[in-house]
Design an enzyme around this catalytic site. Structure first.
Site, short mmCIF file in Angstrom:
data_model
loop_
_atom_site.label_atom_id
_atom_site.label_comp_id
_atom_site.label_asym_id
_atom_site.label_seq_id
_atom_site.Cartn_x
_atom_site.Cartn_y
_atom_site.Cartn_z
N LYS A 1 0.83 -1.20 0.00
CA LYS A 1 0.00 0.00 0.00
C LYS A 1 0.87 1.27 0.00
CE LYS A 1 -3.32 2.24 3.14
NZ LYS A 1 -2.43 3.31 3.60
N LYS B 1 7.53 1.15 1.78
CA LYS B 1 8.26 0.32 0.79
C LYS B 1 9.60 0.96 0.43
CE LYS B 1 5.09 0.59 -2.30
NZ LYS B 1 4.16 1.35 -1.49
N LYS C 1 6.22 9.17 -8.46
CA LYS C 1 6.69 10.25 -7.57
C LYS C 1 8.21 10.18 -7.35
CE LYS C 1 5.57 8.49 -2.91
NZ LYS C 1 5.41 7.06 -3.18
N ASP D 1 -0.09 -0.12 -5.31
CA ASP D 1 -0.99 -1.23 -5.57
C ASP D 1 -0.87 -1.60 -7.04
OD1 ASP D 1 -2.88 -3.15 -5.23
OD2 ASP D 1 -4.30 -1.84 -4.21
#
Lengths: 337, 273
Positions: B9, B14, B40, B125
């Site tokens: 998510k 991450k 991003k 995702d």
């Protein structure tokens, strides 16, 4: 699963068939060049078969992977700048599958352009609906444009609008000419062809229409949304067959509040004379790929027998319009009988 | 060559986990490539001490693909970790998923995808086929789900498990689930829940990364924890994670949960009111 239909086509092709029929218009395909090339090729191949065909002004912004990733709105804006520089009467922006899938806001880009009226037609084939959906979406978009245009002087005569002529049809102009002839029986003429061989300014006559004549009943939902006066009468289809042609005259007369008896009598006499030229076909046995009512009526009038062992004769689709259309069909039948 | 992908998510950590994992692997002497697969483009920021990398897609846009050389997009960060950012469109326009596909094609053509370990840090995702591409095309051979004990995070992890299960049916697809990493929020019974989730989908909890303020401090200093606080317990956690991931051969095709099953699992492990 779906078996591709030879009679259908892409939404983009349908939209293009309408947009390219604006005589001073420029059509901009917002999508990959391949999409544009393919459909333009189809359009031009078809138009070359039509007498006096005019090659339409066309552009594409040639979307590639960069635009797919970063959005194609800048490419569209650049192409619109170039299109405006060519000073067309109007510009039609036709989107494609790719542009719709990545969510480009063509309307927003078009709104930032001044100087030339622009219509935006969503024409991504994956949205469903095929050729007809594209045609209808384009008519809808030009309807909205017509409402923004100044109304040209239509004179004192009632304005009769032909709506949704099938521009890729080989006989499209012959059909319009026949409708003009029929309307002439009632001392009227076609006021605006929406949309075929009409300059942008001419489309402004649509909102003044006193009667709409739709090319086919399937266009009724489009007609419902056109910018016309509430209660404007309409005839939902070009006349096909002997009796339907007479009924067309009665419907037009009724819609415009005039007596149509004399016009019907004159047309009936014209039909009789036309059929008499094919009296030599009487007694022939014919075989038909389909037996719509108007064909059966024609066969009866000429004393032809429809029989499975008869000589095969063509029944065109779309069907021939008016008495003149039947005469052309009978000339084809005569060649094989 | 080991190709590891971290999915999870958005905002779950991450990039922090990836960067610290890469740093730990780099420190151990291995050649490491970290590929940020998020528009991003901040996956490698800590490895690069805050220096923004020119993204692959940005350069392709400026120069065309033919004008982009490997050295333009691959920069060396902390501990020799080579860093790449795919980049992508601004929010709300274009197709970021297609951007991932284009990036991988370019990196492949330039021979960039070579290292002892490649770490792919993929957007939150699997929102479209483009973000599943690293799995589909065999880049992400070992997928780790990064999650916390929050239900939304588990939803995302379960969705990714669905994508792996679907792709694993394809004969050529080598993508497998390698485990679940808990990036803890400090919730009560959190590890118990995530462990149960991992087992329920046919995998296992491979690591628990505790919540620690040193992570935020390191980020404020534009460093990975490994570099900023090399002797901290948190750095030890990341080093242990790197060792575990290198040794891990326990790969599986997950059995994702139904929504009801996932909610029941979360409910069963909810702390008492």
């Amino acid at each position: 699963m779906l078996t591709p239909r030879h009679s259908d086509g892409c939404t983009l092709a349908g939209a293009l068939s309408v947009a390219a029929a604006v005589t001073d218009g420029l059509t901009l395909v917002h999508g990959p060049a391949g999409c544009a090339h393919h459909h333009v090729s189809l359009l031009l191949t078809t138009l070359l078969d039509q007498p006096g065909a005019r090659l339409p002004a066309l552009l594409t912004d040639d979307l590639g992977e960069e635009e797919v990733i970063f959005g194609g709105e800048e490419a569209l804006a650049r192409a619109l700048d170039e299109a405006v520089g060519r000073e067309p009467g109007s510009i039609a922006v036709l989107s494609t599958c790719v542009a719709e899938a990545i969510g480009d806001d063509c309307e927003a880009v078009a709104e930032r352009v001044d100087g030339v009226p622009i219509v935006v037609v969503p024409a991504g084939g994956f949205l469903g609906g095929g050729f007809l959906a594209g045609e209808q979406a384009a008519l809808q978009a030009y309807g909205a444009l017509a409402a923004r245009l100044p109304a040209p002087d239509g004179g004192e005569e009632p304005v009769i609008a032909l709506v949704g002529e099938k521009n890729l049809e080989f006989e499209a102009d012959a059909h319009a000419k026949e409708l003009g002839r029929l309307l002439g029986r009632l001392d009227h003429q076609v006021g605006v062809r929406f949309v075929r061989d009409t300059p942008t300014a001419g489309l402004g006559l649509l909102p003044c229409a006193d009667l709409l004549v739709l090319r086919e009943p399937a266009l009724a939902p489009v007609a419902d949304r056109l910018p016309i006066r509430p209660g404007t009468p309409r005839v939902d289809g070009f006349p096909v067959g002997l009796s339907t042609t007479l009924a067309f005259l009665r419907a037009v007369g009724a819609a415009l509040g005039q007596d149509s008896d004399a016009a019907c009598e004159a047309e009936a006499a014209h039909q009789e004379a036309a059929l008499a030229r094919f009296a030599d076909l009487a007694g022939s046995r014919i075989r038909l790929p389909a037996t719509p009512e108007w064909v059966c009526e024609l066969a009866d009038a000429l004393e032809l027998t429809i029989h499975p062992a008869g000589i095969p004769v063509p029944v065109p689709e779309p069907a021939p319009v008016g008495t003149a259309g039947l005469v052309r069909l009978l000339a084809r039948w005569r060649r094989v009988l | 060559m080991k190709q590891i992908a971290l999915y999870g998510k958005g905002g779950i950590g991450k990039s922090t986990t990836s960067a610290n994992l890469s740093a730990a692997l780099g420190e151990s002497g291995r050649s490491v490539l970290q590929v940020g697969c998020d528009p991003k483009h901040d996956s490698t920021r800590m490895l690069m001490h805050g220096e923004p990398l020119p993204t692959v897609l940005e350069l392709v846009r400026e120069r065309g693909a033919a004008g982009v050389a490997l050295e333009d997009v691959v920069r060396c960060g902390y501990a020799g970790v080579r860093c790449v950012e795919a980049g992508g469109p601004e929010p709300g326009i274009g197709c970021a998923g297609r951007g991932i596909i284009a990036t991988f094609q370019l990196l492949e053509e330039r021979g960039a995808l070579e290292a002892d370990v490649i770490v792919y840090d993929v957007l939150g995702d699997v929102v479209c086929g483009g973000f599943a591409m690293p799995m589909r095309e065999g880049y992400a051979e070992e997928v780790y789900l990064v999650t916390s004990g929050e239900l939304m995070s588990l939803y995302a992890a379960n969705n990714i498990a669905k994508a792996i299960a679907r792709l694993a049916e394809r004969p050529r697809c080598r993508c497998r689930l390698a485990g679940v990493i808990l990036n803890a929020k400090g919730m009560e019974r959190e590890e118990e829940l995530v462990r149960a989730f991992a087992q329920a989908i046919g995998s296992r909890l491979v690591a628990t990364i505790p919540r620690d303020r040193v992570v935020q401090l390191a980020e404020l200093h534009r460093r990975t924890v490994i570099e900023y606080a090399p002797d901290s317990p948190q750095a030890a956690v990341y080093r242990r994670l790197a060792d575990d991931l290198l040794r891990n051969t326990d790969l599986s095709i997950p059995q994702p949960l139904t929504q009801d099953a996932l909610e029941s699992l979360a409910f069963a492990h909810a702390p008492p009111f």
